[in-house]
Design an enzyme around this catalytic site. Structure first.
Site, short mmCIF file in Angstrom:
data_model
loop_
_atom_site.label_atom_id
_atom_site.label_comp_id
_atom_site.label_asym_id
_atom_site.label_seq_id
_atom_site.Cartn_x
_atom_site.Cartn_y
_atom_site.Cartn_z
N ARG A 83 0.83 -1.17 0.07
CA ARG A 83 0.09 0.07 0.08
C ARG A 83 0.91 1.21 -0.05
O ARG A 83 1.69 1.42 0.96
CB ARG A 83 -1.02 0.08 1.26
CG ARG A 83 -1.62 1.09 1.42
CD ARG A 83 -2.57 1.51 0.61
NE ARG A 83 -3.66 2.86 0.82
CZ ARG A 83 -4.30 2.74 1.50
NH1 ARG A 83 -5.00 2.36 2.22
NH2 ARG A 83 -5.17 4.35 1.45
N ARG A 92 -5.85 1.38 -4.67
CA ARG A 92 -5.14 0.97 -3.82
C ARG A 92 -4.88 -0.49 -3.79
O ARG A 92 -5.87 -1.24 -4.05
CB ARG A 92 -5.20 1.51 -2.33
CG ARG A 92 -6.47 0.92 -1.67
CD ARG A 92 -7.75 1.66 -2.00
NE ARG A 92 -7.57 3.03 -2.45
CZ ARG A 92 -7.95 3.93 -1.18
NH1 ARG A 92 -8.10 3.32 -0.22
NH2 ARG A 92 -7.71 5.22 -1.41
N ASP A 95 -6.87 -2.00 1.56
CA ASP A 95 -7.24 -0.96 2.53
C ASP A 95 -7.78 -1.80 3.75
O ASP A 95 -8.67 -2.73 3.33
CB ASP A 95 -8.60 -0.03 1.81
CG ASP A 95 -8.57 1.44 2.13
OD1 ASP A 95 -7.58 1.75 2.82
OD2 ASP A 95 -9.39 2.13 1.68
N ASP A 97 -9.72 -0.96 7.14
CA ASP A 97 -10.46 0.24 7.94
C ASP A 97 -11.04 -0.45 9.18
O ASP A 97 -12.06 -1.40 9.07
CB ASP A 97 -11.35 0.87 7.38
CG ASP A 97 -10.72 1.77 6.42
OD1 ASP A 97 -9.47 2.41 6.51
OD2 ASP A 97 -11.37 2.22 5.22
C1 LIG Z 1 -12.08 5.83 -3.08
C2 LIG Z 1 -13.01 5.07 -2.15
C3 LIG Z 1 -13.92 6.15 -1.17
N1 LIG Z 1 -14.01 4.32 -2.99
C4 LIG Z 1 -14.42 2.95 -2.86
N2 LIG Z 1 -15.44 2.55 -3.65
C5 LIG Z 1 -15.67 1.34 -3.45
N3 LIG Z 1 -16.58 0.77 -4.22
N4 LIG Z 1 -14.99 0.54 -2.46
C6 LIG Z 1 -13.91 1.02 -1.65
O1 LIG Z 1 -13.45 0.29 -0.99
C7 LIG Z 1 -13.46 2.39 -1.65
N5 LIG Z 1 -12.80 2.90 -0.88
C8 LIG Z 1 -12.27 4.23 -1.23
O2 LIG Z 1 -11.50 4.91 -0.38
#
Ligand SMILES: CC1(C)Nc2nc(N)[nH]c(=O)c2N=C1O
Length: 158
Positions: A83, A92, A95, A97
């Site tokens: 990442r 990315r 992610d 979270d």
């Molecule tokens: C760019 C942004 C807001 N859009 C996303 N859009 C989708 N569909 N899934 C994500 O995990 C995701 N993550 C983000 O960070």
């Protein structure tokens, strides 16, 4: 142990493998156990950015790591999987979270729990609902209510 829910997302470099690898890494964290993972859901980037579709999931873990220690561990897994934080909304490889940490509401400069954007993110709410349909948030709101009020988004179970 605390039940925490982690949102996983990837839209670069073989997203399904990125998510599988991240699930294994979560299960190998100290003082942490992977309890369950939702289906993988594919969806276009929210806010219609010019990026590949994302693959998203939510994992349930039991952990005795403190919130910031868990955050450090999640960021370590992201870095292990390449990442680079170029742009805030950029594509990315991975992610991770922290969506929920038990029934705690956390306001810290590095960490806000429940995740600040979860109510607008079907790609978080739908996999979370698959795992915990009866879930109540720390502020008393029902997950089912958030899901009913969330802006619609096209998700495909992969
Ligand atoms: C760019 C942004 C807001 N859009 C996303 N859009 C989708 N569909 N899934 C994500 O995990 C995701 N993550 C983000 O960070």
């Amino acid at each position: 142990m605390i039940r925490a829910y982690i949102a996983l997302g990837s839209n670069l470099e073989a997203p399904a493998q990125q998510l599988q690898q991240a699930l294994s890494a979560l299960d190998e964290l100290a003082d942490t156990r992977l309890v369950a993972c939702s289906s993988f859901y594919r969806s276009p980037p929210m806010a219609g950015m010019d990026q590949p579709d994302y693959l998203n999931a939510v994992a349930a873990i039991d952990t005795s790591l403190a919130p910031l220690a868990l955050l450090d561990a999640l960021q370590g897994i992201e870095q292990q999987q390449g990442r680079e934080r170029h742009t805030r909304w950029g594509a990315r490889t991975l992610d991770l979270d922290m969506v929920l940490y038990g029934d705690q509401a956390i306001e810290h400069e590095r960490l806000t729990v429940p995740h600040y954007g979860m109510a607008e993110r079907a790609f978080v709410l739908i996999p979370l609902f698959e795992l915990a349909p009866q879930l109540t948030l720390p502020d008393g709101r029902q997950l089912a209510t958030l899901l009913a009020q969330c802006p619609p988004q096209t998700l495909f179970i992969r």
